[in-house]
Write a protein that holds these residues in place. Sequence first.
Motif, mmCIF file in Angstrom:
data_model
loop_
_atom_site.group_PDB
_atom_site.id
_atom_site.type_symbol
_atom_site.label_atom_id
_atom_site.label_comp_id
_atom_site.label_asym_id
_atom_site.label_seq_id
_atom_site.Cartn_x
_atom_site.Cartn_y
_atom_site.Cartn_z
ATOM 1 N N UNK A 1 51.752 64.839 -25.427
ATOM 2 C CA UNK A 1 52.681 64.166 -26.338
ATOM 3 C C UNK A 1 52.558 64.761 -27.746
ATOM 4 N N UNK A 2 53.633 65.286 -28.301
ATOM 5 C CA UNK A 2 53.595 65.715 -29.712
ATOM 6 C C UNK A 2 53.249 64.514 -30.605
ATOM 7 N N UNK A 3 52.289 64.683 -31.489
ATOM 8 C CA UNK A 3 51.751 63.556 -32.250
ATOM 9 C C UNK A 3 51.581 63.908 -33.717
ATOM 10 N N UNK A 4 51.967 62.961 -34.574
ATOM 11 C CA UNK A 4 51.637 63.050 -35.999
ATOM 12 C C UNK A 4 50.546 62.024 -36.275
ATOM 13 N N UNK A 5 49.364 62.500 -36.601
ATOM 14 C CA UNK A 5 48.264 61.615 -36.978
ATOM 15 C C UNK A 5 48.334 61.422 -38.493
ATOM 16 N N UNK B 1 37.364 61.613 -35.148
ATOM 17 C CA UNK B 1 37.982 61.129 -36.395
ATOM 18 C C UNK B 1 38.054 62.234 -37.445
ATOM 19 N N UNK B 2 39.083 63.068 -37.420
ATOM 20 C CA UNK B 2 40.132 63.076 -36.391
ATOM 21 C C UNK B 2 39.816 64.100 -35.300
ATOM 22 N N UNK B 3 40.462 63.976 -34.143
ATOM 23 C CA UNK B 3 40.292 64.980 -33.092
ATOM 24 C C UNK B 3 41.168 66.199 -33.375
ATOM 25 N N UNK B 4 40.806 67.300 -32.800
ATOM 26 C CA UNK B 4 41.630 68.506 -32.903
ATOM 27 C C UNK B 4 42.334 68.703 -31.563
ATOM 28 N N UNK B 5 43.607 68.329 -31.519
ATOM 29 C CA UNK B 5 44.387 68.431 -30.291
ATOM 30 C C UNK B 5 45.526 69.422 -30.496
ATOM 31 N N UNK B 6 45.891 70.088 -29.431
ATOM 32 C CA UNK B 6 46.884 71.159 -29.521
ATOM 33 C C UNK B 6 48.217 70.668 -30.070
ATOM 34 N N UNK B 7 48.648 69.491 -29.645
ATOM 35 C CA UNK B 7 49.977 69.003 -30.038
ATOM 36 C C UNK B 7 49.911 67.978 -31.164
#
Length: 411
Positions: free
Chosen positions: A130-134, A159-165
Amino acid sequence: MNIVILGYRVAGLDGVSLETVHWKNILERMGHKVTLVAGELDREGVLIPDLHFKSAKIAGIHDRVVYGNESYEKIERIVFDIAGTIEGKLRQFFRNGYKPDLLITPNVFSIPMHFPLAIGLARTIEEFSIPTIARHHDFWWERDRYNKSQMFPFFEKWFPPKLEKMTHTVINSLAQKSLFEKTAIEAPVISDTFDFENESQGILDSYAKHFRNDFGLTENDIVFLQATRIVPRKRIELSIELISKLNIQSAVLVVSGTEGDEQKGYFKKLQSLAKEKNIRCKFIGERVNSQRKIVGGKRIYNLWDCYLNCDFVTYPTEMEGFGNQFVETMYFEKPIILTPYPVYDADIKPLGFEVIEMGEKITDEVAGKVNELIANESKRKEMVERNFEIAKTNFSYRVVENKINGILRSY
């Protein structure tokens, strides 16, 4: 696009909730369908109680991680067990027609209030791609209580995680710099906002006209509003000292927030101080909410009603992620009296706003400047109108919309 904004809560008047509603308004204005999902809601959306950090189980885990001396391995097993349960509910939610084209997570991956949610949500985002804006309002390393914990492996991974999307955004330049130094994550600044193009919220309507009478205020009273929660870092005692220093019988301090869960007893100290200083001070937080309504025959006002009925705003805060109350004050065209805080100095002051700055002691000079504005209506009007235009240029919905569009184009 089908967009889901998922957080701990969207309720009340805390800064994260206020900004979440602003983002929803902006995204809907852009033509997107937006669904709010949270553990506490005071408006339409999907309620999932497990997302809130205030349950006894989640609060207990938080305290064990932050304040306890247990081993990382022991705590990890408990956290991941609950995370699995939450992850299962999130999977079911997304499979039942709610999988979004874009997910926005306000502060979920910023402050570790809910460890299992951060883990469960991060894994679900990866599984469903899922494309996400944190969206980050503040970070754990800015809070002393987290820096004293022994559980840094938790904090640094999630906090925060490093995710591809996952794209990250922050609300001030200081956070942008610290996030990069800490994690090498680059994040655009999207500061607090308000709908400056919509003038209807700035009109005193028939409902708001009851405000002064309901709280024992006259049309001749000079109302100083502190629109913050009642917590020590908001330094409401300085506002009390200011009203005392002005020595004007018609001056009255109105505090629209309620006591937070930080250091109970602060409210009573303020009540005692106001009595000692012999000033008029009204704490009206029990009758201020995010939405107007009648309860027990009494009108409940929204925060905008408070601004409409005040003459000045006091903002002696010690620290802010940005400054919702500052932006709101500019929209409602009120003079503001504040103590400079780091983000104000870095991101707001350079824009050229005209304000009254005060230190940790109220001086004759500060009182004199306030009294001068009280006496000079034309100068007051010129000041607030100029401030409105500066704020509109920098903090309007249109500014945020352009920045969000820039992010969306990258997906």
